[in-house]
Design a protein around this motif. Structure first.
Motif, PDB file in Angstrom:
ATOM      1  N   ASP A   1      19.905 -32.767 -37.550  1.00 56.59           N
ATOM      2  CA  ASP A   1      19.374 -31.871 -36.519  1.00 56.59           C
ATOM      3  C   ASP A   1      18.075 -32.371 -35.899  1.00 56.59           C
ATOM      4  OD1 ASP A   1      17.444 -31.400 -38.459  1.00 56.59           O
ATOM      5  OD2 ASP A   1      18.020 -29.307 -38.801  1.00 56.59           O
TER       6      ASP A   1
ATOM      7  N   HIS B   1      29.020 -22.078 -26.402  1.00 55.32           N
ATOM      8  CA  HIS B   1      28.181 -22.087 -27.603  1.00 55.32           C
ATOM      9  C   HIS B   1      28.110 -23.491 -28.203  1.00 55.32           C
ATOM     10  CE1 HIS B   1      26.471 -20.847 -31.432  1.00 55.32           C
ATOM     11  NE2 HIS B   1      27.481 -21.425 -32.049  1.00 55.32           N
ATOM     12  N   TYR B   2      29.272 -24.148 -28.356  1.00 52.94           N
ATOM     13  CA  TYR B   2      29.277 -25.493 -28.946  1.00 52.94           C
ATOM     14  C   TYR B   2      28.675 -26.537 -28.014  1.00 52.94           C
ATOM     15  CZ  TYR B   2      31.212 -24.122 -33.319  1.00 52.94           C
ATOM     16  OH  TYR B   2      31.352 -23.550 -34.553  1.00 52.94           O
TER      17      TYR B   2
ATOM     18  N   GLU C   1      21.294 -29.011 -27.716  1.00 55.92           N
ATOM     19  CA  GLU C   1      20.058 -28.789 -28.475  1.00 55.92           C
ATOM     20  C   GLU C   1      19.873 -29.844 -29.555  1.00 55.92           C
ATOM     21  OE1 GLU C   1      20.482 -24.741 -29.806  1.00 55.92           O
ATOM     22  OE2 GLU C   1      20.021 -23.932 -27.804  1.00 55.92           O
ATOM     23  N   ARG C   2      20.946 -30.170 -30.267  1.00 59.44           N
ATOM     24  CA  ARG C   2      20.865 -31.189 -31.320  1.00 59.44           C
ATOM     25  C   ARG C   2      20.504 -32.543 -30.712  1.00 59.44           C
ATOM     26  NH1 ARG C   2      25.188 -29.992 -34.080  1.00 59.44           N
ATOM     27  NH2 ARG C   2      26.576 -31.008 -32.611  1.00 59.44           N
TER      28      ARG C   2
ATOM     29  N   LEU D   1      24.913 -25.982 -28.535  1.00 64.49           N
ATOM     30  CA  LEU D   1      24.489 -26.539 -29.829  1.00 64.49           C
ATOM     31  C   LEU D   1      24.391 -28.059 -29.758  1.00 64.49           C
ATOM     32  CD1 LEU D   1      26.485 -24.513 -32.519  1.00 64.49           C
ATOM     33  CD2 LEU D   1      24.032 -24.437 -32.072  1.00 64.49           C
ATOM     34  N   THR D   2      25.376 -28.678 -29.119  1.00 69.12           N
ATOM     35  CA  THR D   2      25.368 -30.136 -28.965  1.00 69.12           C
ATOM     36  C   THR D   2      24.161 -30.573 -28.156  1.00 69.12           C
ATOM     37  OG1 THR D   2      27.768 -30.248 -29.140  1.00 69.12           O
ATOM     38  CG2 THR D   2      26.669 -32.107 -28.065  1.00 69.12           C
TER      39      THR D   2
END
Length: 178
Positions: A141, A88-89, A95-96, A92-93
């Motif tokens: 973001d 998950h992290y 995508e950011r 997220l990384t």
């Protein structure tokens, strides 16, 4: 070509951040720091309680590196595919970073690091409990900046010795009220 004050004509100030006018994205204040992959923690080569504890401590350093660099490859390398929290992290990384975003000043301080213990009924699976303090940080973001407050958490990091190295199998994180 330089603008006023020696700044590139392609970079202007937007509030307290520099803006790359060619992309419209804010530039990471740490972009020139050369964020390096963390060094392994002594003892990580051992397939025992000390090795599991060292691997969990290293994992905290990997999280700092991942968030500050925007590079999830090391997080994926030290984690098993079954680690939902890790995946998950990492996502997220990714995508950011793909959106032109970044995290500035992501930094964990380990307040307490317990000895690892083998989880009963699960041979070869070790748990290490770590109390961490996360400093104030800025998260961009790709469209807006949010200043995240300092926080405290307890991380239960479960590791398994796979082949010739430790891998994170699961992470459970509990926020601590301040």
């Amino acid at each position: 070509m330089s603008g006023e004050g020696g700044q590139s004509a392609d970079i202007v100030m937007s509030g307290s951040y520099e803006l790359d006018v060619s992309t419209g994205k804010l530039l990471n204040p740490a972009r020139n720091w050369g964020i390096e992959r963390p060094s392994e923690v002594p003892g990580m080569e051992e397939n025992n309680a000390r090795g599991a504890r060292s691997a969990a401590e290293y994992f905290i350093r990997v999280l700092d590196y991942t968030w500050n660099s925007g590079d999830s490859s090391l997080l994926r390398e030290v984690s098993l595919p079954d680690c939902v929290w890790c995946q998950h992290y990492a996502q997220l990384t990714d995508e950011r970073t793909a959106a032109g975003g970044w995290v500035y000043n992501a930094d964990f301080t380990i307040a307490r690091l317990e000895d690892a213990f083998e989880i009963e009924g699960h041979p070869g699976l070790w748990n290490t409990t770590i109390d961490v303090f996360q400093h104030k940080r800025s998260v961009y973001d790709g469209t807006s900046v949010e200043d995240a407050p300092e926080s405290k958490a307890v991380l239960y990091i479960q590791t398994r010795y796979e082949g010739d190295r430790w891998k994170v199998w699961a992470v459970i994180a509990e926020q601590v009220q301040q």
